[in-house]
Design a protein around this motif. Structure first.
Motif, mmCIF file in Angstrom:
data_model
loop_
_atom_site.group_PDB
_atom_site.id
_atom_site.type_symbol
_atom_site.label_atom_id
_atom_site.label_comp_id
_atom_site.label_asym_id
_atom_site.label_seq_id
_atom_site.Cartn_x
_atom_site.Cartn_y
_atom_site.Cartn_z
ATOM 1 N N GLN A 1 17.024 -42.512 25.262
ATOM 2 C CA GLN A 1 16.391 -41.765 26.342
ATOM 3 C C GLN A 1 16.152 -40.312 25.945
ATOM 4 O O GLN A 1 15.188 -39.679 26.372
ATOM 5 C CB GLN A 1 17.265 -41.827 27.601
ATOM 6 C CG GLN A 1 17.272 -43.191 28.279
ATOM 7 C CD GLN A 1 18.200 -43.229 29.484
ATOM 8 O OE1 GLN A 1 18.805 -42.219 29.857
ATOM 9 N NE2 GLN A 1 18.336 -44.397 30.092
ATOM 10 N N GLU A 2 17.018 -39.771 25.105
ATOM 11 C CA GLU A 2 16.913 -38.366 24.703
ATOM 12 C C GLU A 2 15.908 -38.157 23.570
ATOM 13 O O GLU A 2 15.260 -37.111 23.496
ATOM 14 C CB GLU A 2 18.286 -37.856 24.253
ATOM 15 C CG GLU A 2 19.317 -37.806 25.353
ATOM 16 C CD GLU A 2 20.713 -37.547 24.823
ATOM 17 O OE1 GLU A 2 21.663 -37.781 25.574
ATOM 18 O OE2 GLU A 2 20.850 -37.146 23.646
ATOM 19 N N LEU B 1 24.504 -40.266 31.897
ATOM 20 C CA LEU B 1 23.724 -41.491 31.784
ATOM 21 C C LEU B 1 24.028 -42.391 32.967
ATOM 22 O O LEU B 1 25.196 -42.657 33.259
ATOM 23 C CB LEU B 1 24.059 -42.230 30.487
ATOM 24 C CG LEU B 1 23.351 -43.568 30.280
ATOM 25 C CD1 LEU B 1 21.862 -43.343 30.082
ATOM 26 C CD2 LEU B 1 23.934 -44.298 29.084
ATOM 27 N N GLN C 1 21.599 -46.440 24.540
ATOM 28 C CA GLN C 1 20.603 -46.221 25.593
ATOM 29 C C GLN C 1 20.443 -44.731 25.868
ATOM 30 O O GLN C 1 19.326 -44.226 26.034
ATOM 31 C CB GLN C 1 21.045 -46.936 26.871
ATOM 32 C CG GLN C 1 20.106 -46.746 28.057
ATOM 33 C CD GLN C 1 18.873 -47.616 27.952
ATOM 34 O OE1 GLN C 1 18.940 -48.814 28.163
ATOM 35 N NE2 GLN C 1 17.742 -47.021 27.619
ATOM 36 N N GLN C 2 21.551 -44.020 25.900
ATOM 37 C CA GLN C 2 21.506 -42.576 26.136
ATOM 38 C C GLN C 2 20.748 -41.855 25.026
ATOM 39 O O GLN C 2 19.879 -41.008 25.282
ATOM 40 C CB GLN C 2 22.925 -42.025 26.246
ATOM 41 C CG GLN C 2 22.986 -40.553 26.676
ATOM 42 C CD GLN C 2 24.400 -40.062 26.787
ATOM 43 O OE1 GLN C 2 25.215 -40.315 25.898
ATOM 44 N NE2 GLN C 2 24.712 -39.372 27.866
ATOM 45 N N VAL D 1 14.307 -49.107 29.454
ATOM 46 C CA VAL D 1 15.507 -48.720 30.201
ATOM 47 C C VAL D 1 16.233 -49.982 30.610
ATOM 48 O O VAL D 1 15.682 -50.817 31.327
ATOM 49 C CB VAL D 1 15.146 -47.870 31.439
ATOM 50 C CG1 VAL D 1 16.410 -47.522 32.217
ATOM 51 C CG2 VAL D 1 14.399 -46.620 31.016
ATOM 52 N N GLN E 1 13.084 -40.381 20.928
ATOM 53 C CA GLN E 1 12.469 -41.579 20.338
ATOM 54 C C GLN E 1 12.359 -41.462 18.822
ATOM 55 O O GLN E 1 12.186 -42.460 18.128
ATOM 56 C CB GLN E 1 11.078 -41.797 20.932
ATOM 57 C CG GLN E 1 11.075 -42.141 22.412
ATOM 58 C CD GLN E 1 9.675 -42.063 22.977
ATOM 59 O OE1 GLN E 1 9.215 -41.002 23.403
ATOM 60 N NE2 GLN E 1 8.981 -43.197 22.978
#
Length: 497
Positions: free
Chosen positions: A185-186, A495, A181-182, A58, A188
């Motif tokens: 996060q949702e 986000l 980044q968003q 993050v 992998q």
């Protein structure tokens, strides 16, 4: 001998993808194919490596319009220098703790050879954080990671929409690190179907986006009809896209299924009565028998009513004149002669489980834009399992006319020619002439017409798409194809920046 080979296969340890594949072979659902077996083994190896996938770091990104208020001495550094230092330290930490993230897989080959089928078996074998359905077979160690499987058209629309929304609030900021980044996060694990690049905006965004996603430990599996070096071939400003191809080759395992020539979708005859055809009369009317069959699918006669307005990304809308709760009825010109695209078709598929399109003409090199839109519609229906019912003027095996595009040069002057079966002298031929000043214009039987070269640079990609679309229409004609309910439109969570 065959029995010994069978026993040998049973005695060898297999991963979850191979195990699922063999179960389908044993059940008679698929026929064993050596290229598919090899691909299943590669996907098993990736599945195993996902068990040690580093988490997505993050990261915070400093906006251009913000000022440093922290008492931390590092805050006095320029924002890019600070972020580079953090990124370097985080990457070192993850490599020391988890090792390097697994390489992605890029699978390319002809239509119908099993690329998406094997990728879907792999995707199903990967458990989500709250999913226990894949853990029943105790012989396999299952990764539990966030995942997303999406058609590449839809993914790029999603990315462009996220950038659009972000730029409305922060017009001077670089949106891509935030979007990456968003996305990390949702999910992998990202599985892309039908990876293709025909749009200059997509071409320019892909290299940076993929590098950011890889840096955030996102693993990508993609299927495509194109080998990496064939992506965006002939596209405008392609030289700027070439570094992305190099990145793809360096960071992905490239698997070719080009030697496979069997389109397995065509081995099963469609029985769901989703494709009707007859020659139209002098007034363009549909055969009465076909009209009755379409009305049976629709649930009665379809007449124009007060149009329903369907919301589309980027604040746009599309109108539907003939519809009921489960079905929308269009003629071809309403969907494909209008400036519609993937976002519009995806929204229609989310709203209606069944879409009827009548008056579908034969599609050739004289209808490039209309054909491209129609292929995009087919892809949207296929991915959403929307039943697509067509009434056309020719049989399915004559719907898409083969054509090719090539560039010729003579004494420094070039031309891009698009030909179909009719040959270069037919009315379907289009010639792009380059002037000495470097501009391009179209020369045809109707005279000189201004046109963008970018429209024709992706002509060969459309030829690939024709074959895929025809193959998919056969599969979509199956009796069990489709869904009953409308879909929920995916929305992106906010986000924190």
């Amino acid at each position: 001998m065959a029995a010994q080979q069978c026993l040998a296969r049973q005695s060898l340890p297999t991963g979850p993808v191979t195990a699922a594949y063999e179960r389908k072979v044993s059940a008679g659902e698929v026929r064993r194919d050596n290229a598919q077996v090899a691909l299943a083994a590669k996907l098993d190896a990736l599945h195993q490596s996902l068990t040690s996938l580093p988490p997505a770091p993050v990261r915070t990104y400093k906006r251009a319009d913000s000022s440093a208020t922290s008492s931390n001495p590092l805050s006095l550094l320029p924002a890019r220098t600070l972020e580079s230092a953090k990124s370097y330290l985080q990457k070192k930490f993850y490599l020391w703790s988890f090792g390097p993230p697994p390489r992605g897989i890029y699978i390319h080959g002809p239509v119908g050879v099993g690329k998406s089928f094997l990728m879907d078996l792999f995707y199903a074998s990967v458990s989500g954080p709250d999913d226990d359905s894949c853990s029943k077979n105790g012989s396999h160690k299952h990764a539990k990671i966030t995942k997303r499987r999406v058609h590449f058209h839809e993914f790029m629309l999603d990315v462009h929409h996220r950038v659009f929304v972000y730029k409305e609030k922060h017009p001077t900021d670089d949106a891509l690190p935030i979007i990456a980044q968003q996305l990390a996060q949702e999910a992998q694990l990202l599985c892309f179907d039908e990876f293709q690049v025909t749009d200059v905006a997509d071409a320019m965004i892909l290299k940076r986006l993929f590098l950011l996603l890889l840096d955030l430990n996102v693993v990508v599996v993609a299927t495509s009809n194109r080998a990496p070096e064939e992506l965006y071939k002939g596209g405008i400003n392609r030289s700027l896209f070439l570094p992305f191809i190099d990145t793809l080759k360096q960071t992905f395992d490239i698997i070719s299924m080009e030697d496979s020539s069997v389109d397995y979708r065509r081995e099963t005859q469609a029985s769901g009565q989703s494709y009707f055809w007859s020659n139209k009369d002098a007034h363009g009317n549909i055969n009465n028998h076909i009209q009755a069959q379409l009305e049976a699918v629709f649930g009665g006669p379809a007449s124009d009513t007060k149009a329903e307005v369907i919301s589309v990304l980027f604040g746009r809308t599309v109108q539907v004149a003939r519809f009921n709760e489960r079905c929308a009825w269009f003629n071809f010109s309403e969907l494909c002669y209008q400036p519609l695209g993937a976002a519009d078709y995806i929204s229609l598929c989310c709203r209606f489980p069944v879409i009827i399109v009548d008056r579908v003409p034969q599609l050739d090199a004289n209808h490039l834009n209309e054909a491209r839109r129609f292929v995009t519609l087919i892809d949207a229906c296929y991915e959403s399992r929307t039943r697509l019912v067509l009434a056309a003027q020719v049989p399915l095996d004559e719907l898409f006319v083969d054509f090719e595009a090539h560039v010729e040069s003579d004494d420094g002057d070039g031309e891009l020619i698009v030909n179909d079966k009719g040959g270069s002298s037919s009315s379907f031929a289009t010639t792009m002439i380059r002037t000495k000043e470097g501009g391009y214009y179209e020369w045809s039987a109707t005279g000189r017409v201004g046109v963008s070269l970018a429209q024709f640079s992706s002509a060969n990609d459309l030829a690939f798409s024709f074959r895929r679309a025809a193959s998919r229409l056969v599969e979509m004609g199956g009796k069990e194809w489709g869904r009953q309910q409308r879909l929920t439109v995916r929305s992106s969570p906010p986000l924190r920046i």
